[in-house]
Scaffold this motif. Sequence first.
Motif, PDB file in Angstrom:
ATOM      1  N   GLU A   1       0.837  -1.214   0.000  1.00  0.00           N
ATOM      2  CA  GLU A   1       0.000   0.000   0.000  1.00  0.00           C
ATOM      3  C   GLU A   1       0.868   1.258   0.000  1.00  0.00           C
ATOM      4  O   GLU A   1       0.588   2.248  -0.678  1.00  0.00           O
TER       5      GLU A   1
ATOM      6  N   HIS B   1       2.265   1.702  -3.406  1.00  0.00           N
ATOM      7  CA  HIS B   1       1.217   2.219  -4.279  1.00  0.00           C
ATOM      8  C   HIS B   1       1.046   3.733  -4.096  1.00  0.00           C
ATOM      9  O   HIS B   1       1.009   4.499  -5.058  1.00  0.00           O
TER      10      HIS B   1
ATOM     11  N   HIS C   1       1.777   6.987  -6.745  1.00  0.00           N
ATOM     12  CA  HIS C   1       0.587   7.654  -7.274  1.00  0.00           C
ATOM     13  C   HIS C   1       0.352   9.062  -6.747  1.00  0.00           C
ATOM     14  O   HIS C   1      -0.398   9.817  -7.352  1.00  0.00           O
TER      15      HIS C   1
ATOM     16  N   ARG D   1      -5.037  -7.644  -4.407  1.00  0.00           N
ATOM     17  CA  ARG D   1      -6.182  -6.765  -4.156  1.00  0.00           C
ATOM     18  C   ARG D   1      -6.337  -6.565  -2.671  1.00  0.00           C
ATOM     19  O   ARG D   1      -6.352  -7.526  -1.909  1.00  0.00           O
TER      20      ARG D   1
ATOM     21  N   ASP E   1      -8.999  -4.678  -0.166  1.00  0.00           N
ATOM     22  CA  ASP E   1     -10.282  -3.976  -0.061  1.00  0.00           C
ATOM     23  C   ASP E   1     -10.782  -3.536  -1.438  1.00  0.00           C
ATOM     24  O   ASP E   1     -11.183  -2.389  -1.637  1.00  0.00           O
ATOM     25  N   GLY E   2     -10.626  -4.397  -2.396  1.00  0.00           N
ATOM     26  CA  GLY E   2     -11.169  -4.131  -3.718  1.00  0.00           C
ATOM     27  C   GLY E   2     -10.238  -3.321  -4.613  1.00  0.00           C
ATOM     28  O   GLY E   2     -10.465  -3.167  -5.798  1.00  0.00           O
ATOM     29  N   GLN E   3      -9.129  -2.799  -4.048  1.00  0.00           N
ATOM     30  CA  GLN E   3      -8.257  -2.003  -4.906  1.00  0.00           C
ATOM     31  C   GLN E   3      -7.073  -2.836  -5.368  1.00  0.00           C
ATOM     32  O   GLN E   3      -6.470  -3.576  -4.585  1.00  0.00           O
ATOM     33  N   GLU E   4      -6.751  -2.713  -6.675  1.00  0.00           N
ATOM     34  CA  GLU E   4      -5.657  -3.485  -7.238  1.00  0.00           C
ATOM     35  C   GLU E   4      -4.320  -2.758  -7.000  1.00  0.00           C
ATOM     36  O   GLU E   4      -4.179  -1.583  -7.301  1.00  0.00           O
ATOM     37  N   VAL E   5      -3.404  -3.494  -6.418  1.00  0.00           N
ATOM     38  CA  VAL E   5      -2.109  -2.899  -6.071  1.00  0.00           C
ATOM     39  C   VAL E   5      -1.006  -3.819  -6.573  1.00  0.00           C
ATOM     40  O   VAL E   5      -1.123  -5.036  -6.491  1.00  0.00           O
TER      41      VAL E   5
END
Lengths: 230, 667, 250
Positions: free
Chosen positions: A50, A53, A57, A144, A146-150
Amino acid sequence: MGWFSKFLTSSLGQKVVMSLTGLFLIVFLVVHLAGNLQLLADDGGRSFNEYAHFMTHSPLIKTISYLLYAFILLHAFQGWALWRKNRLARGAQPYAVHRLRAVNTNPRIASRMGWIGTVIFVFILVHMYQFWFKMKIGDIGVVRYDGQEVKDLYTLVATTYQNLGFVLFYVVSMVVIGAHLWHGFQSSFQTLGINHSKYSPLIHFLGKLYAIVIPLGFALIPIVFFVKHA
Amino acid sequence: MKQLDGHIPPGPLKEKWTTYRSTMPLVAPNNKLRLDIIVVGTGLAGASAAASLAELGYNVKVFTFHDSPRRAHSIAAQGGINAAKNYKNDGDSVWRLFYDTIKGGDYRSREANVYRLAEVSANIIDQAVAQGVPFAREYGGYLDNRSFGGVQVKRTFYARGQTGQQLLLGAYQALSRQVSLGKVELYHRHEMLDVVLVDGKARGIIARNLLTGELERHAAHAVVLATGGYGNVFYLSTNAMNSNVTAAWRAVRRGAYMANPCFTQIHPTCIPQSGEYQSKLTLMSESLRNDGRVWVPKKVEDAEAIRKGLKTALDIPEEDRDYYLERMYPAFGNLVPRDVASRAAKRVCDEGRGVSPTGKAVFLDFATAIERYGQSKAHAFGIHQPDAATIRRLGEQVVEEKYGNLFEMYEKITGENPYKVPMKIYPAVHYTMGGLWVDYNLQTNIPGLFAIGECNFSDHGANRLGASALMQGLADGYFVLPYTIGVFLSNEIRTPRIATDLPEFEQTEQEVRTRLESLMQIGGSQSVESFHRRLGKIMWEYCGMARNAEGLRKGIQLIRELRKAFYKDVFIPGSMDEFNPELEKAHRVADFLELGELMCIDALHRNESCGGHFREEYQTEDGEALRNDEEYAYVAAWEWTDINQDPVLHKEPLVFENVELKTRSYK
Amino acid sequence: MKLTLKVWRQQGPNDKGGFATYQVEANEHMSFLEMLDVLNQQLIEKKEEPVAFDHDCREGICGACSMVINGQPHGPMQKTTTCQLHMRHFKDGDTIYIEPFRAQAFPVVKDLVVDRSAFDRIIQAGGYISVDTGQAQDGNAILIPKETASEAFDAATCIGCGACVAACPNASAMLFVSAKISHLALLPQGKIEASRRVQRMVKQMDEEGFGRCSNVTACEAECPKGISVSHIARMNREFLKSVFGAPEAV
């Protein structure tokens, strides 16, 4: 602006560039280490991934990272230019015998900052190819949360550090970086004119502490991974 | 013989310089731009003069044989510089400084010159401070002073033990500034080998570029010599290795008069010679005699045992020691003036009681001082009945605070620890009061040729006081010559640039070339150094601390023989057209071989003892100097004639209108 | 003591140069230069050319002597010039390498003699206070704290020998240059021109071809006067102050 370019090309200006870029990189190392230590968190790599990521970003971090690349290149290029200049100044005929003595520094390190820096530069290239480049465009798995692709940088790191060769390469590189910092830390203050009979001993002490603690922290990561997984 | 005129301005002593300065002819600023001056030498006098003259607008060419102007031997002066500032509120004044200097010089200097020196002394300090010379300061930020030998006030300004260095760097920096402004052309590694006279006036020099060997002609409207003293005629001295008389001597060979050449100052506290190979002697500050006691063994056998290394100073019991200065001069003890202390040391060594392997050294012992300081410090610390070790330790601490750097230097050179064993010291040649004769304008008898600093004879008479050499060099360079040279140059404003293709230049250059060629062609087998050493020994033996007529005659004879041998058998390697230090040395020694004879002749003619000149025939019953004011109160200025003829003596009578001539006593 | 000397011999600036080996008999009381005197005497007796070396005062203050002894400018003893170095610090049978101060900006003149006029040109560029003779006010009109005067002296004690350049792996002259800048910048008299001075002197130093400081501090270790690298820091401060603080035309 003539005065500024004159400053940058003067001997003292060149040194100031080395000092300021060096200090920036010193600060960067702390941030970098703080982030990387999350690799050791016992959560299957989630916090690290995380973090990675976020780092790739956030627009602010992105800007800073370009600055960082520029400073690494500037520090390296300026260092190379100084090394060349200094070799020229030393003259064609070397001493048959030369015993280097110094006060308050390790002259063997201080006089070889160029070579040490070159090794570090090579290390940075390899390091960036292995992680940064692969992260950016290379083949890297995803996870993934919590639904987020990392992108799963953690696994890449873990795999890399199962190779003893890479572990040794990283540990040795950290020793070299330690040596660079051993001289570079206090030297950058001296170049900026910060030398005081009361405070300089503290700077020297902090520099040595820094040169040991930070590389040690970095070196721990591959060692821990290697021990844990091998 | 003719009577010389010093061109001393009329009027009362205190107004002479002020009035003269205000009425002397001037050179207008636009005319200064058209006048060229050559300054030879970059010590205190030369550098300060060159800088000041360039500031005034003259075009200056300055020459040094060193690689940099900053290497001149003024740099080695330790103690300090005198100035009549009266910052200490202890009653100092221009008059007092003047009087001390005249008296210290044993009444053989010119009143007017010395008074002027004392007057401008204060300006030197101001100038040096403005240049950034880091003089010692007190906690309040004010300039500090210390006391020096022979005076009763504190008027010596100092920068640790390196006052000469700091003052020279100040002058060097002022000179460097003029170089950068294009007003001074600097020729380093150039040695002046002759002065060129055109129509009887000094109009240039022939200089040798030491790097290439090339002879160069340099022309100017006036030539200033600031080339220092000639103490190296003795080979061993506290002078630098390259200090020499050549520039001054070449002027003498062209007609300038040499004044009082026999007046040499021998400094009593130098580190003695340790062997035949020794190249120079190192001074230990006079201040050591404040706490050190000078002694030798009473018995010759003890001295012999020490010389052979069978005994050390510590093996000689108290009752077998002869503290001869305290014995002979109870009133002043170890603090008698330099000349007296030096002669006494020579006397006891001549008796066979010297204590170094060469037999030429006396002890300077700090044991008593260490004991005394230790006791008092123990008392201050409240230690009752301290043991010997404690006293010693505390005492050594005090001595270290006072003289630590000197003790360290002594140990570096000798390898002996002066806290544990007494220092060994012996007198050594230090300064030459004699020099080129100059008038009140500092001009020699050759118009347009000036001499300043140690190079001239003018201010110290027969003996120089401590901390006065720096004062004189800078006074001449900053505050006297820049004015007085105008008296000559004001008549030269219509003289166009001097051309170097004049026949006089050609001829002088040819003569220099011939002289160098003839030296090179001797092709003998002995080194220059070996001749210099032998000359030094003759000078020291017969024209040193004590002289007598018989010895001086013998000395003259020996020098003549040595000179012959030199021209027959000296060997100079290499060639003329390259960097050749041996050739430089040979030329200098050749000149010393002529000067040495003149010194003996001067010493022989002066049938009296005064200051540094002690003739054994002329002493009081107690062995003190006996002056003869009736017959010898004059400056002896010698005119060169020919190598095979005696020089001609010219006298400048010394007139004392303001001070009374007295005899010094230290009993 | 018997010594083997490996002495650098070089005819002139354009000669390639090389080591010559000599045997010399010395004793422990000799200074290093007196030992070389003995060697030269031997050479002259054999009608060979003596070794050229710069020297003058032989009491450690003129700064003329310039040689690297066994890889160290002015030899093994710290805070000691070659002329004050004595043979008792060597042993019987020692081999001693003697080389000139080496740096591009110090070309060899002959043997152990080098040309250090670059130092003069740096001082000429601004190493002074612009005061004409006669302009000065009373010496006590400028008050200077004792500690400041003392620190200025510590910088001003430089003898201009060039050992700092010879010792520096980069042949940098910054200790020499900073000693003068620091000496004058510390004093109130020198502050007025401090900005102009530092710019000009640094520029001249760069033009002379000296290297750049990388804070090795070999200069301080070899300086016969023990001048501290803290003066280099002060020069750096003065330089930054001048570049960023003063108006452009200096």
